[in-house]
Design an enzyme around this catalytic site. Structure first.
Site, PDB file in Angstrom:
ATOM      1  N   LYS A 174      73.416  67.160  43.194  1.00 47.78           N
ATOM      2  CA  LYS A 174      72.878  68.573  42.781  1.00 47.78           C
ATOM      3  C   LYS A 174      71.482  67.917  42.116  1.00 47.78           C
ATOM      4  O   LYS A 174      71.540  67.360  41.047  1.00 47.78           O
ATOM      5  CB  LYS A 174      73.664  69.181  41.466  1.00 47.78           C
ATOM      6  CG  LYS A 174      73.257  70.546  41.273  1.00 47.78           C
ATOM      7  CD  LYS A 174      73.437  71.043  40.011  1.00 47.78           C
ATOM      8  CE  LYS A 174      72.724  70.404  38.725  1.00 47.78           C
ATOM      9  NZ  LYS A 174      71.333  71.045  38.939  1.00 47.78           N
ATOM     10  N   GLU A 249      71.463  58.103  32.507  1.00 46.99           N
ATOM     11  CA  GLU A 249      70.396  57.249  32.373  1.00 46.99           C
ATOM     12  C   GLU A 249      69.385  58.451  31.479  1.00 46.99           C
ATOM     13  O   GLU A 249      69.291  59.472  32.296  1.00 46.99           O
ATOM     14  CB  GLU A 249      69.840  56.628  33.408  1.00 46.99           C
ATOM     15  CG  GLU A 249      68.473  55.812  33.188  1.00 46.99           C
ATOM     16  CD  GLU A 249      67.191  56.462  33.344  1.00 46.99           C
ATOM     17  OE1 GLU A 249      66.597  56.690  32.275  1.00 46.99           O
ATOM     18  OE2 GLU A 249      66.702  56.531  34.509  1.00 46.99           O
ATOM     19  N   CYS A 283      60.925  58.764  31.737  1.00 45.57           N
ATOM     20  CA  CYS A 283      61.722  58.497  30.754  1.00 45.57           C
ATOM     21  C   CYS A 283      61.249  57.096  30.129  1.00 45.57           C
ATOM     22  O   CYS A 283      61.379  56.825  29.177  1.00 45.57           O
ATOM     23  CB  CYS A 283      63.168  58.331  30.937  1.00 45.57           C
ATOM     24  SG  CYS A 283      63.530  57.574  32.565  1.00 45.57           S
ATOM     25  N   GLU A 380      61.455  62.451  21.992  1.00 45.29           N
ATOM     26  CA  GLU A 380      60.879  62.461  23.366  1.00 45.29           C
ATOM     27  C   GLU A 380      60.057  63.814  23.928  1.00 45.29           C
ATOM     28  O   GLU A 380      60.480  64.609  23.745  1.00 45.29           O
ATOM     29  CB  GLU A 380      62.005  62.379  24.554  1.00 45.29           C
ATOM     30  CG  GLU A 380      61.419  61.805  25.741  1.00 45.29           C
ATOM     31  CD  GLU A 380      62.452  61.697  27.030  1.00 45.29           C
ATOM     32  OE1 GLU A 380      62.115  60.706  27.728  1.00 45.29           O
ATOM     33  OE2 GLU A 380      63.411  62.017  26.732  1.00 45.29           O
TER      34      GLU A 380
END
Length: 488
Positions: A174, A249, A283, A380
């Site tokens: 997906k 992750e 990331c 972040e």
């Protein structure tokens, strides 16, 4: 462009639930209305994967033949590089020059790497017991649910596909609903490489509907996800409720430590690449730039000059170095971190929507001087937006680097081997890149500490996750067994 809800056992399904608008972030034009795979379609995809696994055509195939097909997948991707790069550029806004040479080529390499890997992995044999030989075999786990991100769809989505099927599993992918087009095309091409029907399937849709249905399906054995930390928590929780192993992750807020004895120009180039590559949406970005006081003024001046000279524009222009952010919503998220005029944080450069563009989600390369306890340094941002922090001593640098809920990667720049060795021991991050910008060694694990994730990708790490151990003990010679139930 054909709107694909799912690819199930090679069949393309074009109908589904509430459509998702896929927008070109460079010009804000509608590319396609993507139908969402409904619950029945998700279940059908999982059933196809389960059927292909149970029938065993792929998992029992001789390794040499499976290797040849995986390598052919790489060739198919190489042959379609222009098509894949074109659609990925339209969907994500990543500069076209970076997609073809980095992300599509990485996708082909993912399949070739795991083709090589499965030709070398071995089992275990224990001979210490004088009466038995005990061997440990690894078998594929079954059906893997793969949920891939929007920031590098082809590179990261292909990593999940290649690593899961290499060991004999079947899968259902997906993609992120924000950027599903490139990886959907890639999956549609894999049948040309000879992968049997049902081994690789795809469903498009939102995480809270399509993704949730996929994870909960009882025929899914393992789940892997790359994306945001909060979504990762939900996925881990859902998988855990059904006792399904999961790797996630997640986010990062990586420290890029530049000591005063660093090669100045190399560190400068690395810092710029670390925060502005991939439009800043990665990331592993070096988003906290820690510079030792003795070189801080010179470094910042040079960084600002280079950042302000970065070529921003149409991602299809070969000269473009920084394209648009992926969506209006994400641009608003990034802009929410720009400090107000009265803030203690100080904008050194950037901090605005890029002037000169009537359309597109363009944001200036941004550097803000701050302290490590600020929101800018702790959350972040996921854009071309760096926090600049000055430090005095090595000990202070390690303290700042580790004062974060994230622990994905870190960067260290120094010409002292002693300093490098000390830094890699002291920094709480799963990956430490020394005197280099980001690189990926596929043989080594790539994962995160703390809120940056659970589990890892990489050769051995993927083998451990996508296979299960089976211990088999065999007598060396006929045994003399106790005879229960016989009269003396």
């Amino acid at each position: 462009m054909t709107a694909i809800a799912a690819i199930v056992a090679g069949d393309i399904i074009e109908t589904g639930d509430a459509p998702i608008s896929i927008i070109n972030p460079a010009n804000e034009e509608l590319i396609v209305e993507l139908p969402e795979a409904d619950a029945d379609t998700v279940d059908r995809a999982v059933a196809a994967a389960r059927r292909s696994f149970d029938e065993g055509v792929w998992r029992t195939m001789p390794v040499e033949k499976r290797q040849a097909i995986l390598r052919k997948c790489g060739d198919v991707i190489d042959a379609a590089v222009d098509r894949l790069a074109d659609i990925e550029c339209s969907n994500t806004g990543i500069p076209l020059s970076q997609i073809g040479t980095r992300q599509v080529s990485r996708a082909a390499e993912n399949f070739r790497f795991f083709a090589d890997y499965i030709g070398q992995n071995v089992g275990e044999l224990y001979e210490q017991n004088p009466d038995y030989l005990t061997m440990v075999r690894r078998e594929p786990v079954g059906v893997a649910a793969l949920i891939s991100p929007w920031n590098s769809p082809i590179a990261l989505g292909s990593m999940k596909i290649a690593s899961s099927i290499a060991f004999g599993n079947s899968c259902v992918l997906k993609p992120s609903e924000q950027a599903p087009l490139g990886i959907s095309l890639l999956v549609s091409l894999l049948g040309d490489a000879g992968i049997p029907e049902g081994v690789v399937n795809l469903v498009n849709g939102r995480g809270m509907t399509t993704g949730d249905r996929l994870i909960r399906n009882p025929d899914v054995n393992v789940v892997t996800f790359t994306g945001g930390t909060e979504t990762g928590r939900i996925i881990m929780r859902t998988a855990g409720e059904h006792l399904k192993p999961a790797t996630v992750e997640l986010g990062g807020k990586s420290a890029n430590i530049i000591f005063d004895d660093a090669d100045f120009e190399q560190a400068l180039d690395g810092a710029l690449l670390g925060i502005f590559s991939n439009n800043g949406q990665q990331c592993l970005a070096g988003s906290r730039i820690l510079v030792q006081r003795g070189i801080a003024k010179r470094f910042v001046e040079a960084f600002i000059a280079r950042a302000e000279a970065i070529r921003i524009g149409d991602p299809r222009d070969p000269a473009t170095e920084l394209g648009p952010l992926v969506s209006q919503r994400h641009m608003q998220h990034v802009m929410s971190f720009v400090p107000d005029a009265g803030s203690a944080d100080r904008v050194l450069t950037g901090g605005r929507r890029m002037p000169g563009f009537d359309k597109g989600y363009y944001f200036e390369p941004t550097l803000v001087e701050t302290t490590n306890d600020s929101r800018i340094a702790q959350e972040e941002i996921f854009g071309p937006f760096a926090a600049f922090i000055v430090f005095d001593t090595d000990e202070e640098a390690y303290h700042i680097a580790n004062q974060s809920r994230f622990g994905l990667v870190s960067y260290v720049w120094s010409q002292s081997i002693a300093r490098i060795m000390e830094a890699q021991e002291r920094i709480e991050a799963s990956i430490v890149w020394c005197n280099t910008p980001m690189m990926r060694e596929l043989r080594a694990p790539f994962g995160g500490y703390k809120d940056s994730g659970v589990g890892a990708d990489g050769g051995k790490a993927c083998e451990a996750f996508y296979t299960r151990q089976k211990t088999v003990s065999i007598p060396r010679r006929p045994l003399t067994l106790r005879k229960l139930g016989l009269a003396n």
